[in-house]
Design a protein around this motif. Structure first.
Motif, mmCIF file in Angstrom:
data_model
loop_
_atom_site.group_PDB
_atom_site.id
_atom_site.type_symbol
_atom_site.label_atom_id
_atom_site.label_comp_id
_atom_site.label_asym_id
_atom_site.label_seq_id
_atom_site.Cartn_x
_atom_site.Cartn_y
_atom_site.Cartn_z
ATOM 1 N N THR A 23 0.882 -1.116 -0.025
ATOM 2 C CA THR A 23 -0.084 0.151 -0.114
ATOM 3 C C THR A 23 0.765 1.377 0.022
ATOM 4 O O THR A 23 1.695 1.641 1.009
ATOM 5 C CB THR A 23 -0.923 0.116 1.342
ATOM 6 N N GLU A 205 -7.605 0.561 -4.956
ATOM 7 C CA GLU A 205 -7.054 -0.879 -5.007
ATOM 8 C C GLU A 205 -6.849 -1.051 -6.559
ATOM 9 O O GLU A 205 -7.528 -0.850 -7.269
ATOM 10 C CB GLU A 205 -8.016 -1.747 -4.430
ATOM 11 N N ALA A 222 -2.239 -0.922 -3.444
ATOM 12 C CA ALA A 222 -3.486 -0.056 -2.956
ATOM 13 C C ALA A 222 -2.722 0.987 -2.877
ATOM 14 O O ALA A 222 -1.701 1.589 -2.642
ATOM 15 C CB ALA A 222 -3.988 -0.637 -1.871
#
Length: 525
Positions: A23, A205, A222
């Motif tokens: 992420t 995402e 993400a």
């Protein structure tokens, strides 16, 4: 100081792993203005859109053109007024709908409507038509030699999704309209929208049906995108590990960030110029103290104001060396840029005072300067410095700085007489500058020209650029247009921006000269 240059690719890809999981927590000074892909031609807006949606053709992080939703393109062998685009097959939108030529025709027609901020890019287009499920023909008014350059930020929407959600019309952003497409998106891009809180956070995402799997790193799975307007807070978030990547490291914090273990600052010249625009066309101004006249309509006043600006002082004091003084509103990346013109801005207070007196404003006048405070590097500080410089020739400036979401509508609605603007050139050609900033405002051109300047002969010459395939003659016309722009001094060039991206050291990327990171290219090492 660990400043890596635009070309130091090898060094950038040898970073140590620091980003947790996959992420990427990303921050910059301001948010996207809207998710409607055709409503606002504004850098952070199109940068966020690039993660979710795609054009036919895209620029990579070096600025090179590569295939996106189109796989090949070129002029028709039968008609030089037609560009033929072969589309990528097997592409799906995030909701599973198939992509085809109908989506392209719909999107381009939508982008040519009055509320679109991209209509100048398609001003020469007479018709867009499907020649098959995966073939599109763009018919232009005369052969257009740079049509592909104009499409790298022209995003494609799903026609059926737009119709089902009442999003066929472009959002009237300047008019304060809110629409479904302003807060929702269904693209073909590498990341799909999960949640959107404007000016707070946007979560994306990875799209598991993305056609580019295997062609791009796609290490980032993400994205959490958070606008942080305050520079100190933005840097603190990077230093504490709250975010992984910020696009705009404040110049005063470059050494601090670069000297922190596990963090890098990567820098490159930007394809963007910062400048002031002036209302040169109205008979009287709303925001000055001169009754019944417009001091900015006199070219001597405009040139005097430009001569009062000390660009070297702004570079050294405000920008800490992170800018290059400009004499024209085109960056060096752009076809038509001229070194002599770009070196033409000089500071000469005595000559400026003489011009003011000659124009009948020896005692000066007062005027309001409208400035953003969350769009460009040190934008408000640049405006503050300029206030003091202009005071030296008798121009008393009242500074009104506000967020870009309130600033830009002033330009669009012609509610400003003196303003700051920055301009990047994604086509790398002067025609883009002329279409948006120099051509008089009408239903096809001049949507960012808040100067009220118009010149019929110049307008015609600008329009002719779109169909001139004799590149030598075209470049001569570009040079001639620049001569007029420079002589008329309708803008006051300030400087070319230098980009400084701050990030955790394991983020492998070079700095995109358009300041538009595309996260599918990033590698997490």
């Amino acid at each position: 100081m660990k400043l890596t240059t635009f070309l130091s690719v090898a060094a950038l890809l040898s970073s140590t792993a620091l980003v947790s999981a996959d992420t990427l927590k990303w921050a910059r000074a301001g948010d996207a203005l809207t998710l409607d892909p055709h409503a606002q031609n504004e850098g952070p807006t199109s940068t966020l859109a690039h993660q979710i949606m795609e054009p036919l053709i895209i620029r990579d992080h070096t600025g090179a053109i590569e295939a996106a939703l189109a796989t090949e393109w070129g002029p028709s062998a039968d008609d030089p007024n037609i560009w033929v685009f072969k589309l990528r097959e097997g592409v799906t939108f995030h909701d599973g709908a198939a992509f085809d030529s109908e989506d392209v025709v719909f999107s381009m027609n939508r982008a040519m409507t009055p509320d679109s901020d991209y209509k100048e890019l398609l001003a020469s287009v007479k018709e867009v038509r499907a020649a098959g499920p995966y073939t599109v023909e763009i018919v232009t008014d005369g052969p257009n030699p740079i049509m592909p350059n104009n499409l790298t930020n022209l995003f494609i929407m799903d026609k059926d999704w737009a119709e089902a959600n009442g999003a066929t019309k472009v959002q009237d952003y300047e008019g304060g309209e809110d629409t479904y497409a302003a807060k929702n998106a269904n693209g073909t891009g590498p990341y799909k929208l999960i949640s959107r809180e404007p000016d707070v956070k946007t979560v994306l995402e990875a799209f598991d049906g993305y056609w580019g799997a295997g062609e791009f790193p796609l290490d980032v799975t993400a994205i959490e995108y958070t606008p942080i307007q305050n520079p100190a807070t933005r840097v603190a978030a990077l230093l504490s590990g709250e975010v992984d990547f910020i696009q705009d490291v404040p110049v005063q914090d470059l050494e601090r960030v670069a000297g922190t273990d596990g963090l890098d600052v990567r820098t490159a010249p930007q394809n963007r110029v910062i400048f002031f625009g002036m209302n040169v066309g109205d008979a009287d101004l709303a925001n000055d103290n001169v009754d019944g006249a417009n001091p900015l309509a006199d070219v001597r006043v405009r040139k005097a104001m430009s001569m009062a600006i000390n660009r070297d002082a702004i570079k050294q004091v405000v920008m800490r060396g992170q800018s290059d003084p400009a004499g024209m509103i085109a960056p060096p990346f752009v076809n038509g840029w001229d070194e002599a013109m770009d070196s033409s801005s000089t500071t000469d207070l005595e000559a400026a005072k003489a011009l003011m007196a000659e124009a009948g404003y020896g005692d000066g006048f007062s005027i309001q300067l409208d400035c953003p405070n969350d769009r460009y590097i040190n934008d408000e500080a640049i405006c503050q410095a300029s206030v003091g410089m202009l005071a030296q020739i008798g121009v008393t400036v009242n500074l009104d700085a506000k967020p870009k979401a309130q600033h830009f509508p002033l330009l669009s609605n012609l509610e400003t007489d003196f303003y700051m603007l920055g301009w990047g050139v994604p086509t790398y050609d002067s025609e883009y500058i002329f279409n948006f900033l120099v051509h008089g405002r009408d239903d096809k051109y001049g949507s960012w020209n808040a100067t009220r300047y118009t010149n019929d002969d110049l307008n015609a010459k600008i329009v002719s650029l779109a169909s001139n395939t004799d590149l030598e003659a075209r470049n001569a016309d570009i040079a001639a247009i620049w001569e007029v722009v420079q002589d008329e001094a309708i803008y006051i060039p300030l400087h070319h921006q230098v980009l400084n991206w701050g990030m955790k050291s394991n983020v492998g990327t070079i700095v995109d000269p358009g300041d538009a990171p595309k996260m599918k290219y990033l590698e997490l090492n």
